[in-house]
Design a protein around this motif. Sequence first.
Motif, PDB file in Angstrom:
ATOM      1  N   GLY A   1      -7.116   2.378   2.769  1.00 59.59           N
ATOM      2  CA  GLY A   1      -7.632   1.708   3.949  1.00 59.59           C
ATOM      3  C   GLY A   1      -6.665   1.540   4.954  1.00 59.59           C
ATOM      4  N   ARG A   2      -6.967   1.101   6.143  1.00 55.63           N
ATOM      5  CA  ARG A   2      -6.297   0.548   7.309  1.00 55.63           C
ATOM      6  C   ARG A   2      -4.998   1.865   7.667  1.00 55.63           C
ATOM      7  N   VAL A   3      -5.468   3.136   7.890  1.00 60.09           N
ATOM      8  CA  VAL A   3      -4.431   4.072   8.385  1.00 60.09           C
ATOM      9  C   VAL A   3      -4.426   4.500   9.569  1.00 60.09           C
TER      10      VAL A   3
ATOM     11  N   LYS B   1       0.732  -1.250   0.008  1.00 59.39           N
ATOM     12  CA  LYS B   1       0.021  -0.066  -0.054  1.00 59.39           C
ATOM     13  C   LYS B   1       0.847   1.203  -0.122  1.00 59.39           C
ATOM     14  N   LEU B   2       1.912   1.244   0.961  1.00 56.85           N
ATOM     15  CA  LEU B   2       2.761   2.667   1.004  1.00 56.85           C
ATOM     16  C   LEU B   2       3.536   2.784  -0.203  1.00 56.85           C
TER      17      LEU B   2
ATOM     18  N   LEU C   1      -3.819  12.232  15.400  1.00 53.41           N
ATOM     19  CA  LEU C   1      -4.154  11.824  13.804  1.00 53.41           C
ATOM     20  C   LEU C   1      -4.951  13.009  13.288  1.00 53.41           C
ATOM     21  N   ASP C   2      -5.911  13.724  13.959  1.00 49.08           N
ATOM     22  CA  ASP C   2      -6.575  14.741  13.185  1.00 49.08           C
ATOM     23  C   ASP C   2      -5.600  15.837  13.019  1.00 49.08           C
TER      24      ASP C   2
ATOM     25  N   ARG D   1       1.486   7.506   8.590  1.00 49.92           N
ATOM     26  CA  ARG D   1       0.713   6.905   7.522  1.00 49.92           C
ATOM     27  C   ARG D   1      -0.363   7.979   7.061  1.00 49.92           C
ATOM     28  N   ILE D   2      -0.865   8.754   7.984  1.00 43.88           N
ATOM     29  CA  ILE D   2      -1.632   9.896   7.398  1.00 43.88           C
ATOM     30  C   ILE D   2      -0.852  10.910   6.404  1.00 43.88           C
ATOM     31  N   ARG D   3       0.346  11.386   6.871  1.00 41.90           N
ATOM     32  CA  ARG D   3       1.014  12.003   6.286  1.00 41.90           C
ATOM     33  C   ARG D   3       1.408  11.609   5.145  1.00 41.90           C
ATOM     34  N   LEU D   4       1.946  10.260   4.796  1.00 45.32           N
ATOM     35  CA  LEU D   4       2.260   9.609   3.751  1.00 45.32           C
ATOM     36  C   LEU D   4       1.010   9.789   2.672  1.00 45.32           C
ATOM     37  N   CYS D   5      -0.202   9.538   3.178  1.00 43.55           N
ATOM     38  CA  CYS D   5      -1.366   9.327   2.353  1.00 43.55           C
ATOM     39  C   CYS D   5      -1.389  10.889   1.749  1.00 43.55           C
ATOM     40  N   ALA D   6      -1.165  11.872   2.513  1.00 50.31           N
ATOM     41  CA  ALA D   6      -1.359  13.331   1.963  1.00 50.31           C
ATOM     42  C   ALA D   6      -0.364  13.569   0.822  1.00 50.31           C
ATOM     43  N   ALA D   7       0.881  12.944   1.065  1.00 50.95           N
ATOM     44  CA  ALA D   7       1.912  13.366   0.160  1.00 50.95           C
ATOM     45  C   ALA D   7       1.681  12.464  -1.064  1.00 50.95           C
ATOM     46  N   ALA D   8       0.985  11.363  -0.754  1.00 54.55           N
ATOM     47  CA  ALA D   8       0.677  10.550  -2.189  1.00 54.55           C
ATOM     48  C   ALA D   8      -0.537  11.157  -2.883  1.00 54.55           C
ATOM     49  N   GLY D   9      -1.303  12.125  -2.443  1.00 54.45           N
ATOM     50  CA  GLY D   9      -2.361  12.921  -2.872  1.00 54.45           C
ATOM     51  C   GLY D   9      -3.771  11.994  -2.637  1.00 54.45           C
TER      52      GLY D   9
END
Length: 212
Positions: free
Chosen positions: A160-162, A139-140, A194-195, A167-175
């Motif tokens: 899913g499953r973050v 996923k990452l 997390l928020d 991992r939230i910051r990585l999701c943001a960086a991934a778009g």
Amino acid sequence: MIGYASRTGTRRNLDALRRAGWRLMVSAKGPLRPERFRYALDNGAWTAFQRASRSTCPRSRRRFLCSGRGPTGSCCPTSWRAASLRCASLDWLDALRNRPELRDAQYLLAVQNGMEPPHVAAVVGPEIGIFVGGDTPWKLATMATWARLAHERGAICHVGRVNTARRIRLCAAAGADSFDGSGVSRFASALPPLDLARRQPDIEAWLAGQRP
């Protein structure tokens, strides 16, 4: 990004999630109780796969077809996971598209280990986004690719499953447009960091706009 938390019945946690503007991820395997939140539906096929169950697809489809809109009348974004691409993209999609109460739904097609963009490119579009599943390393390593594909085709990308700020910051960086996790549903104390990570890109953008 939009954050989804696994459904919980704990009032304290629900109140904290509501104040922070999170939504709920409700499993089709459990009670349909969105607690007056905007919510998404997960058909529970990953859990069924882990338990070697073969009954998830038809049972979950019945749940989707009778779910309709949330009790507040707001749009209910709908997602699914399925054991096979055929079950998700053909059988499910055809059935869901014929339901007037799901007219405003956003459908998400799950991708997981071994899948590549050409496998789903013909399906993804404004109506059908991408749900990045699979194991954590895969996923990452691939979520930026899936987010790019989704956005090129006018779709959204959900991960899913973050459950960690990193991992939230990585999701943001991934778009990614949204994510879900269970940590904030179990522990209200886990929500603030997390928020903050969820809102960090917006905060940074605001600060950039304030600089001379």
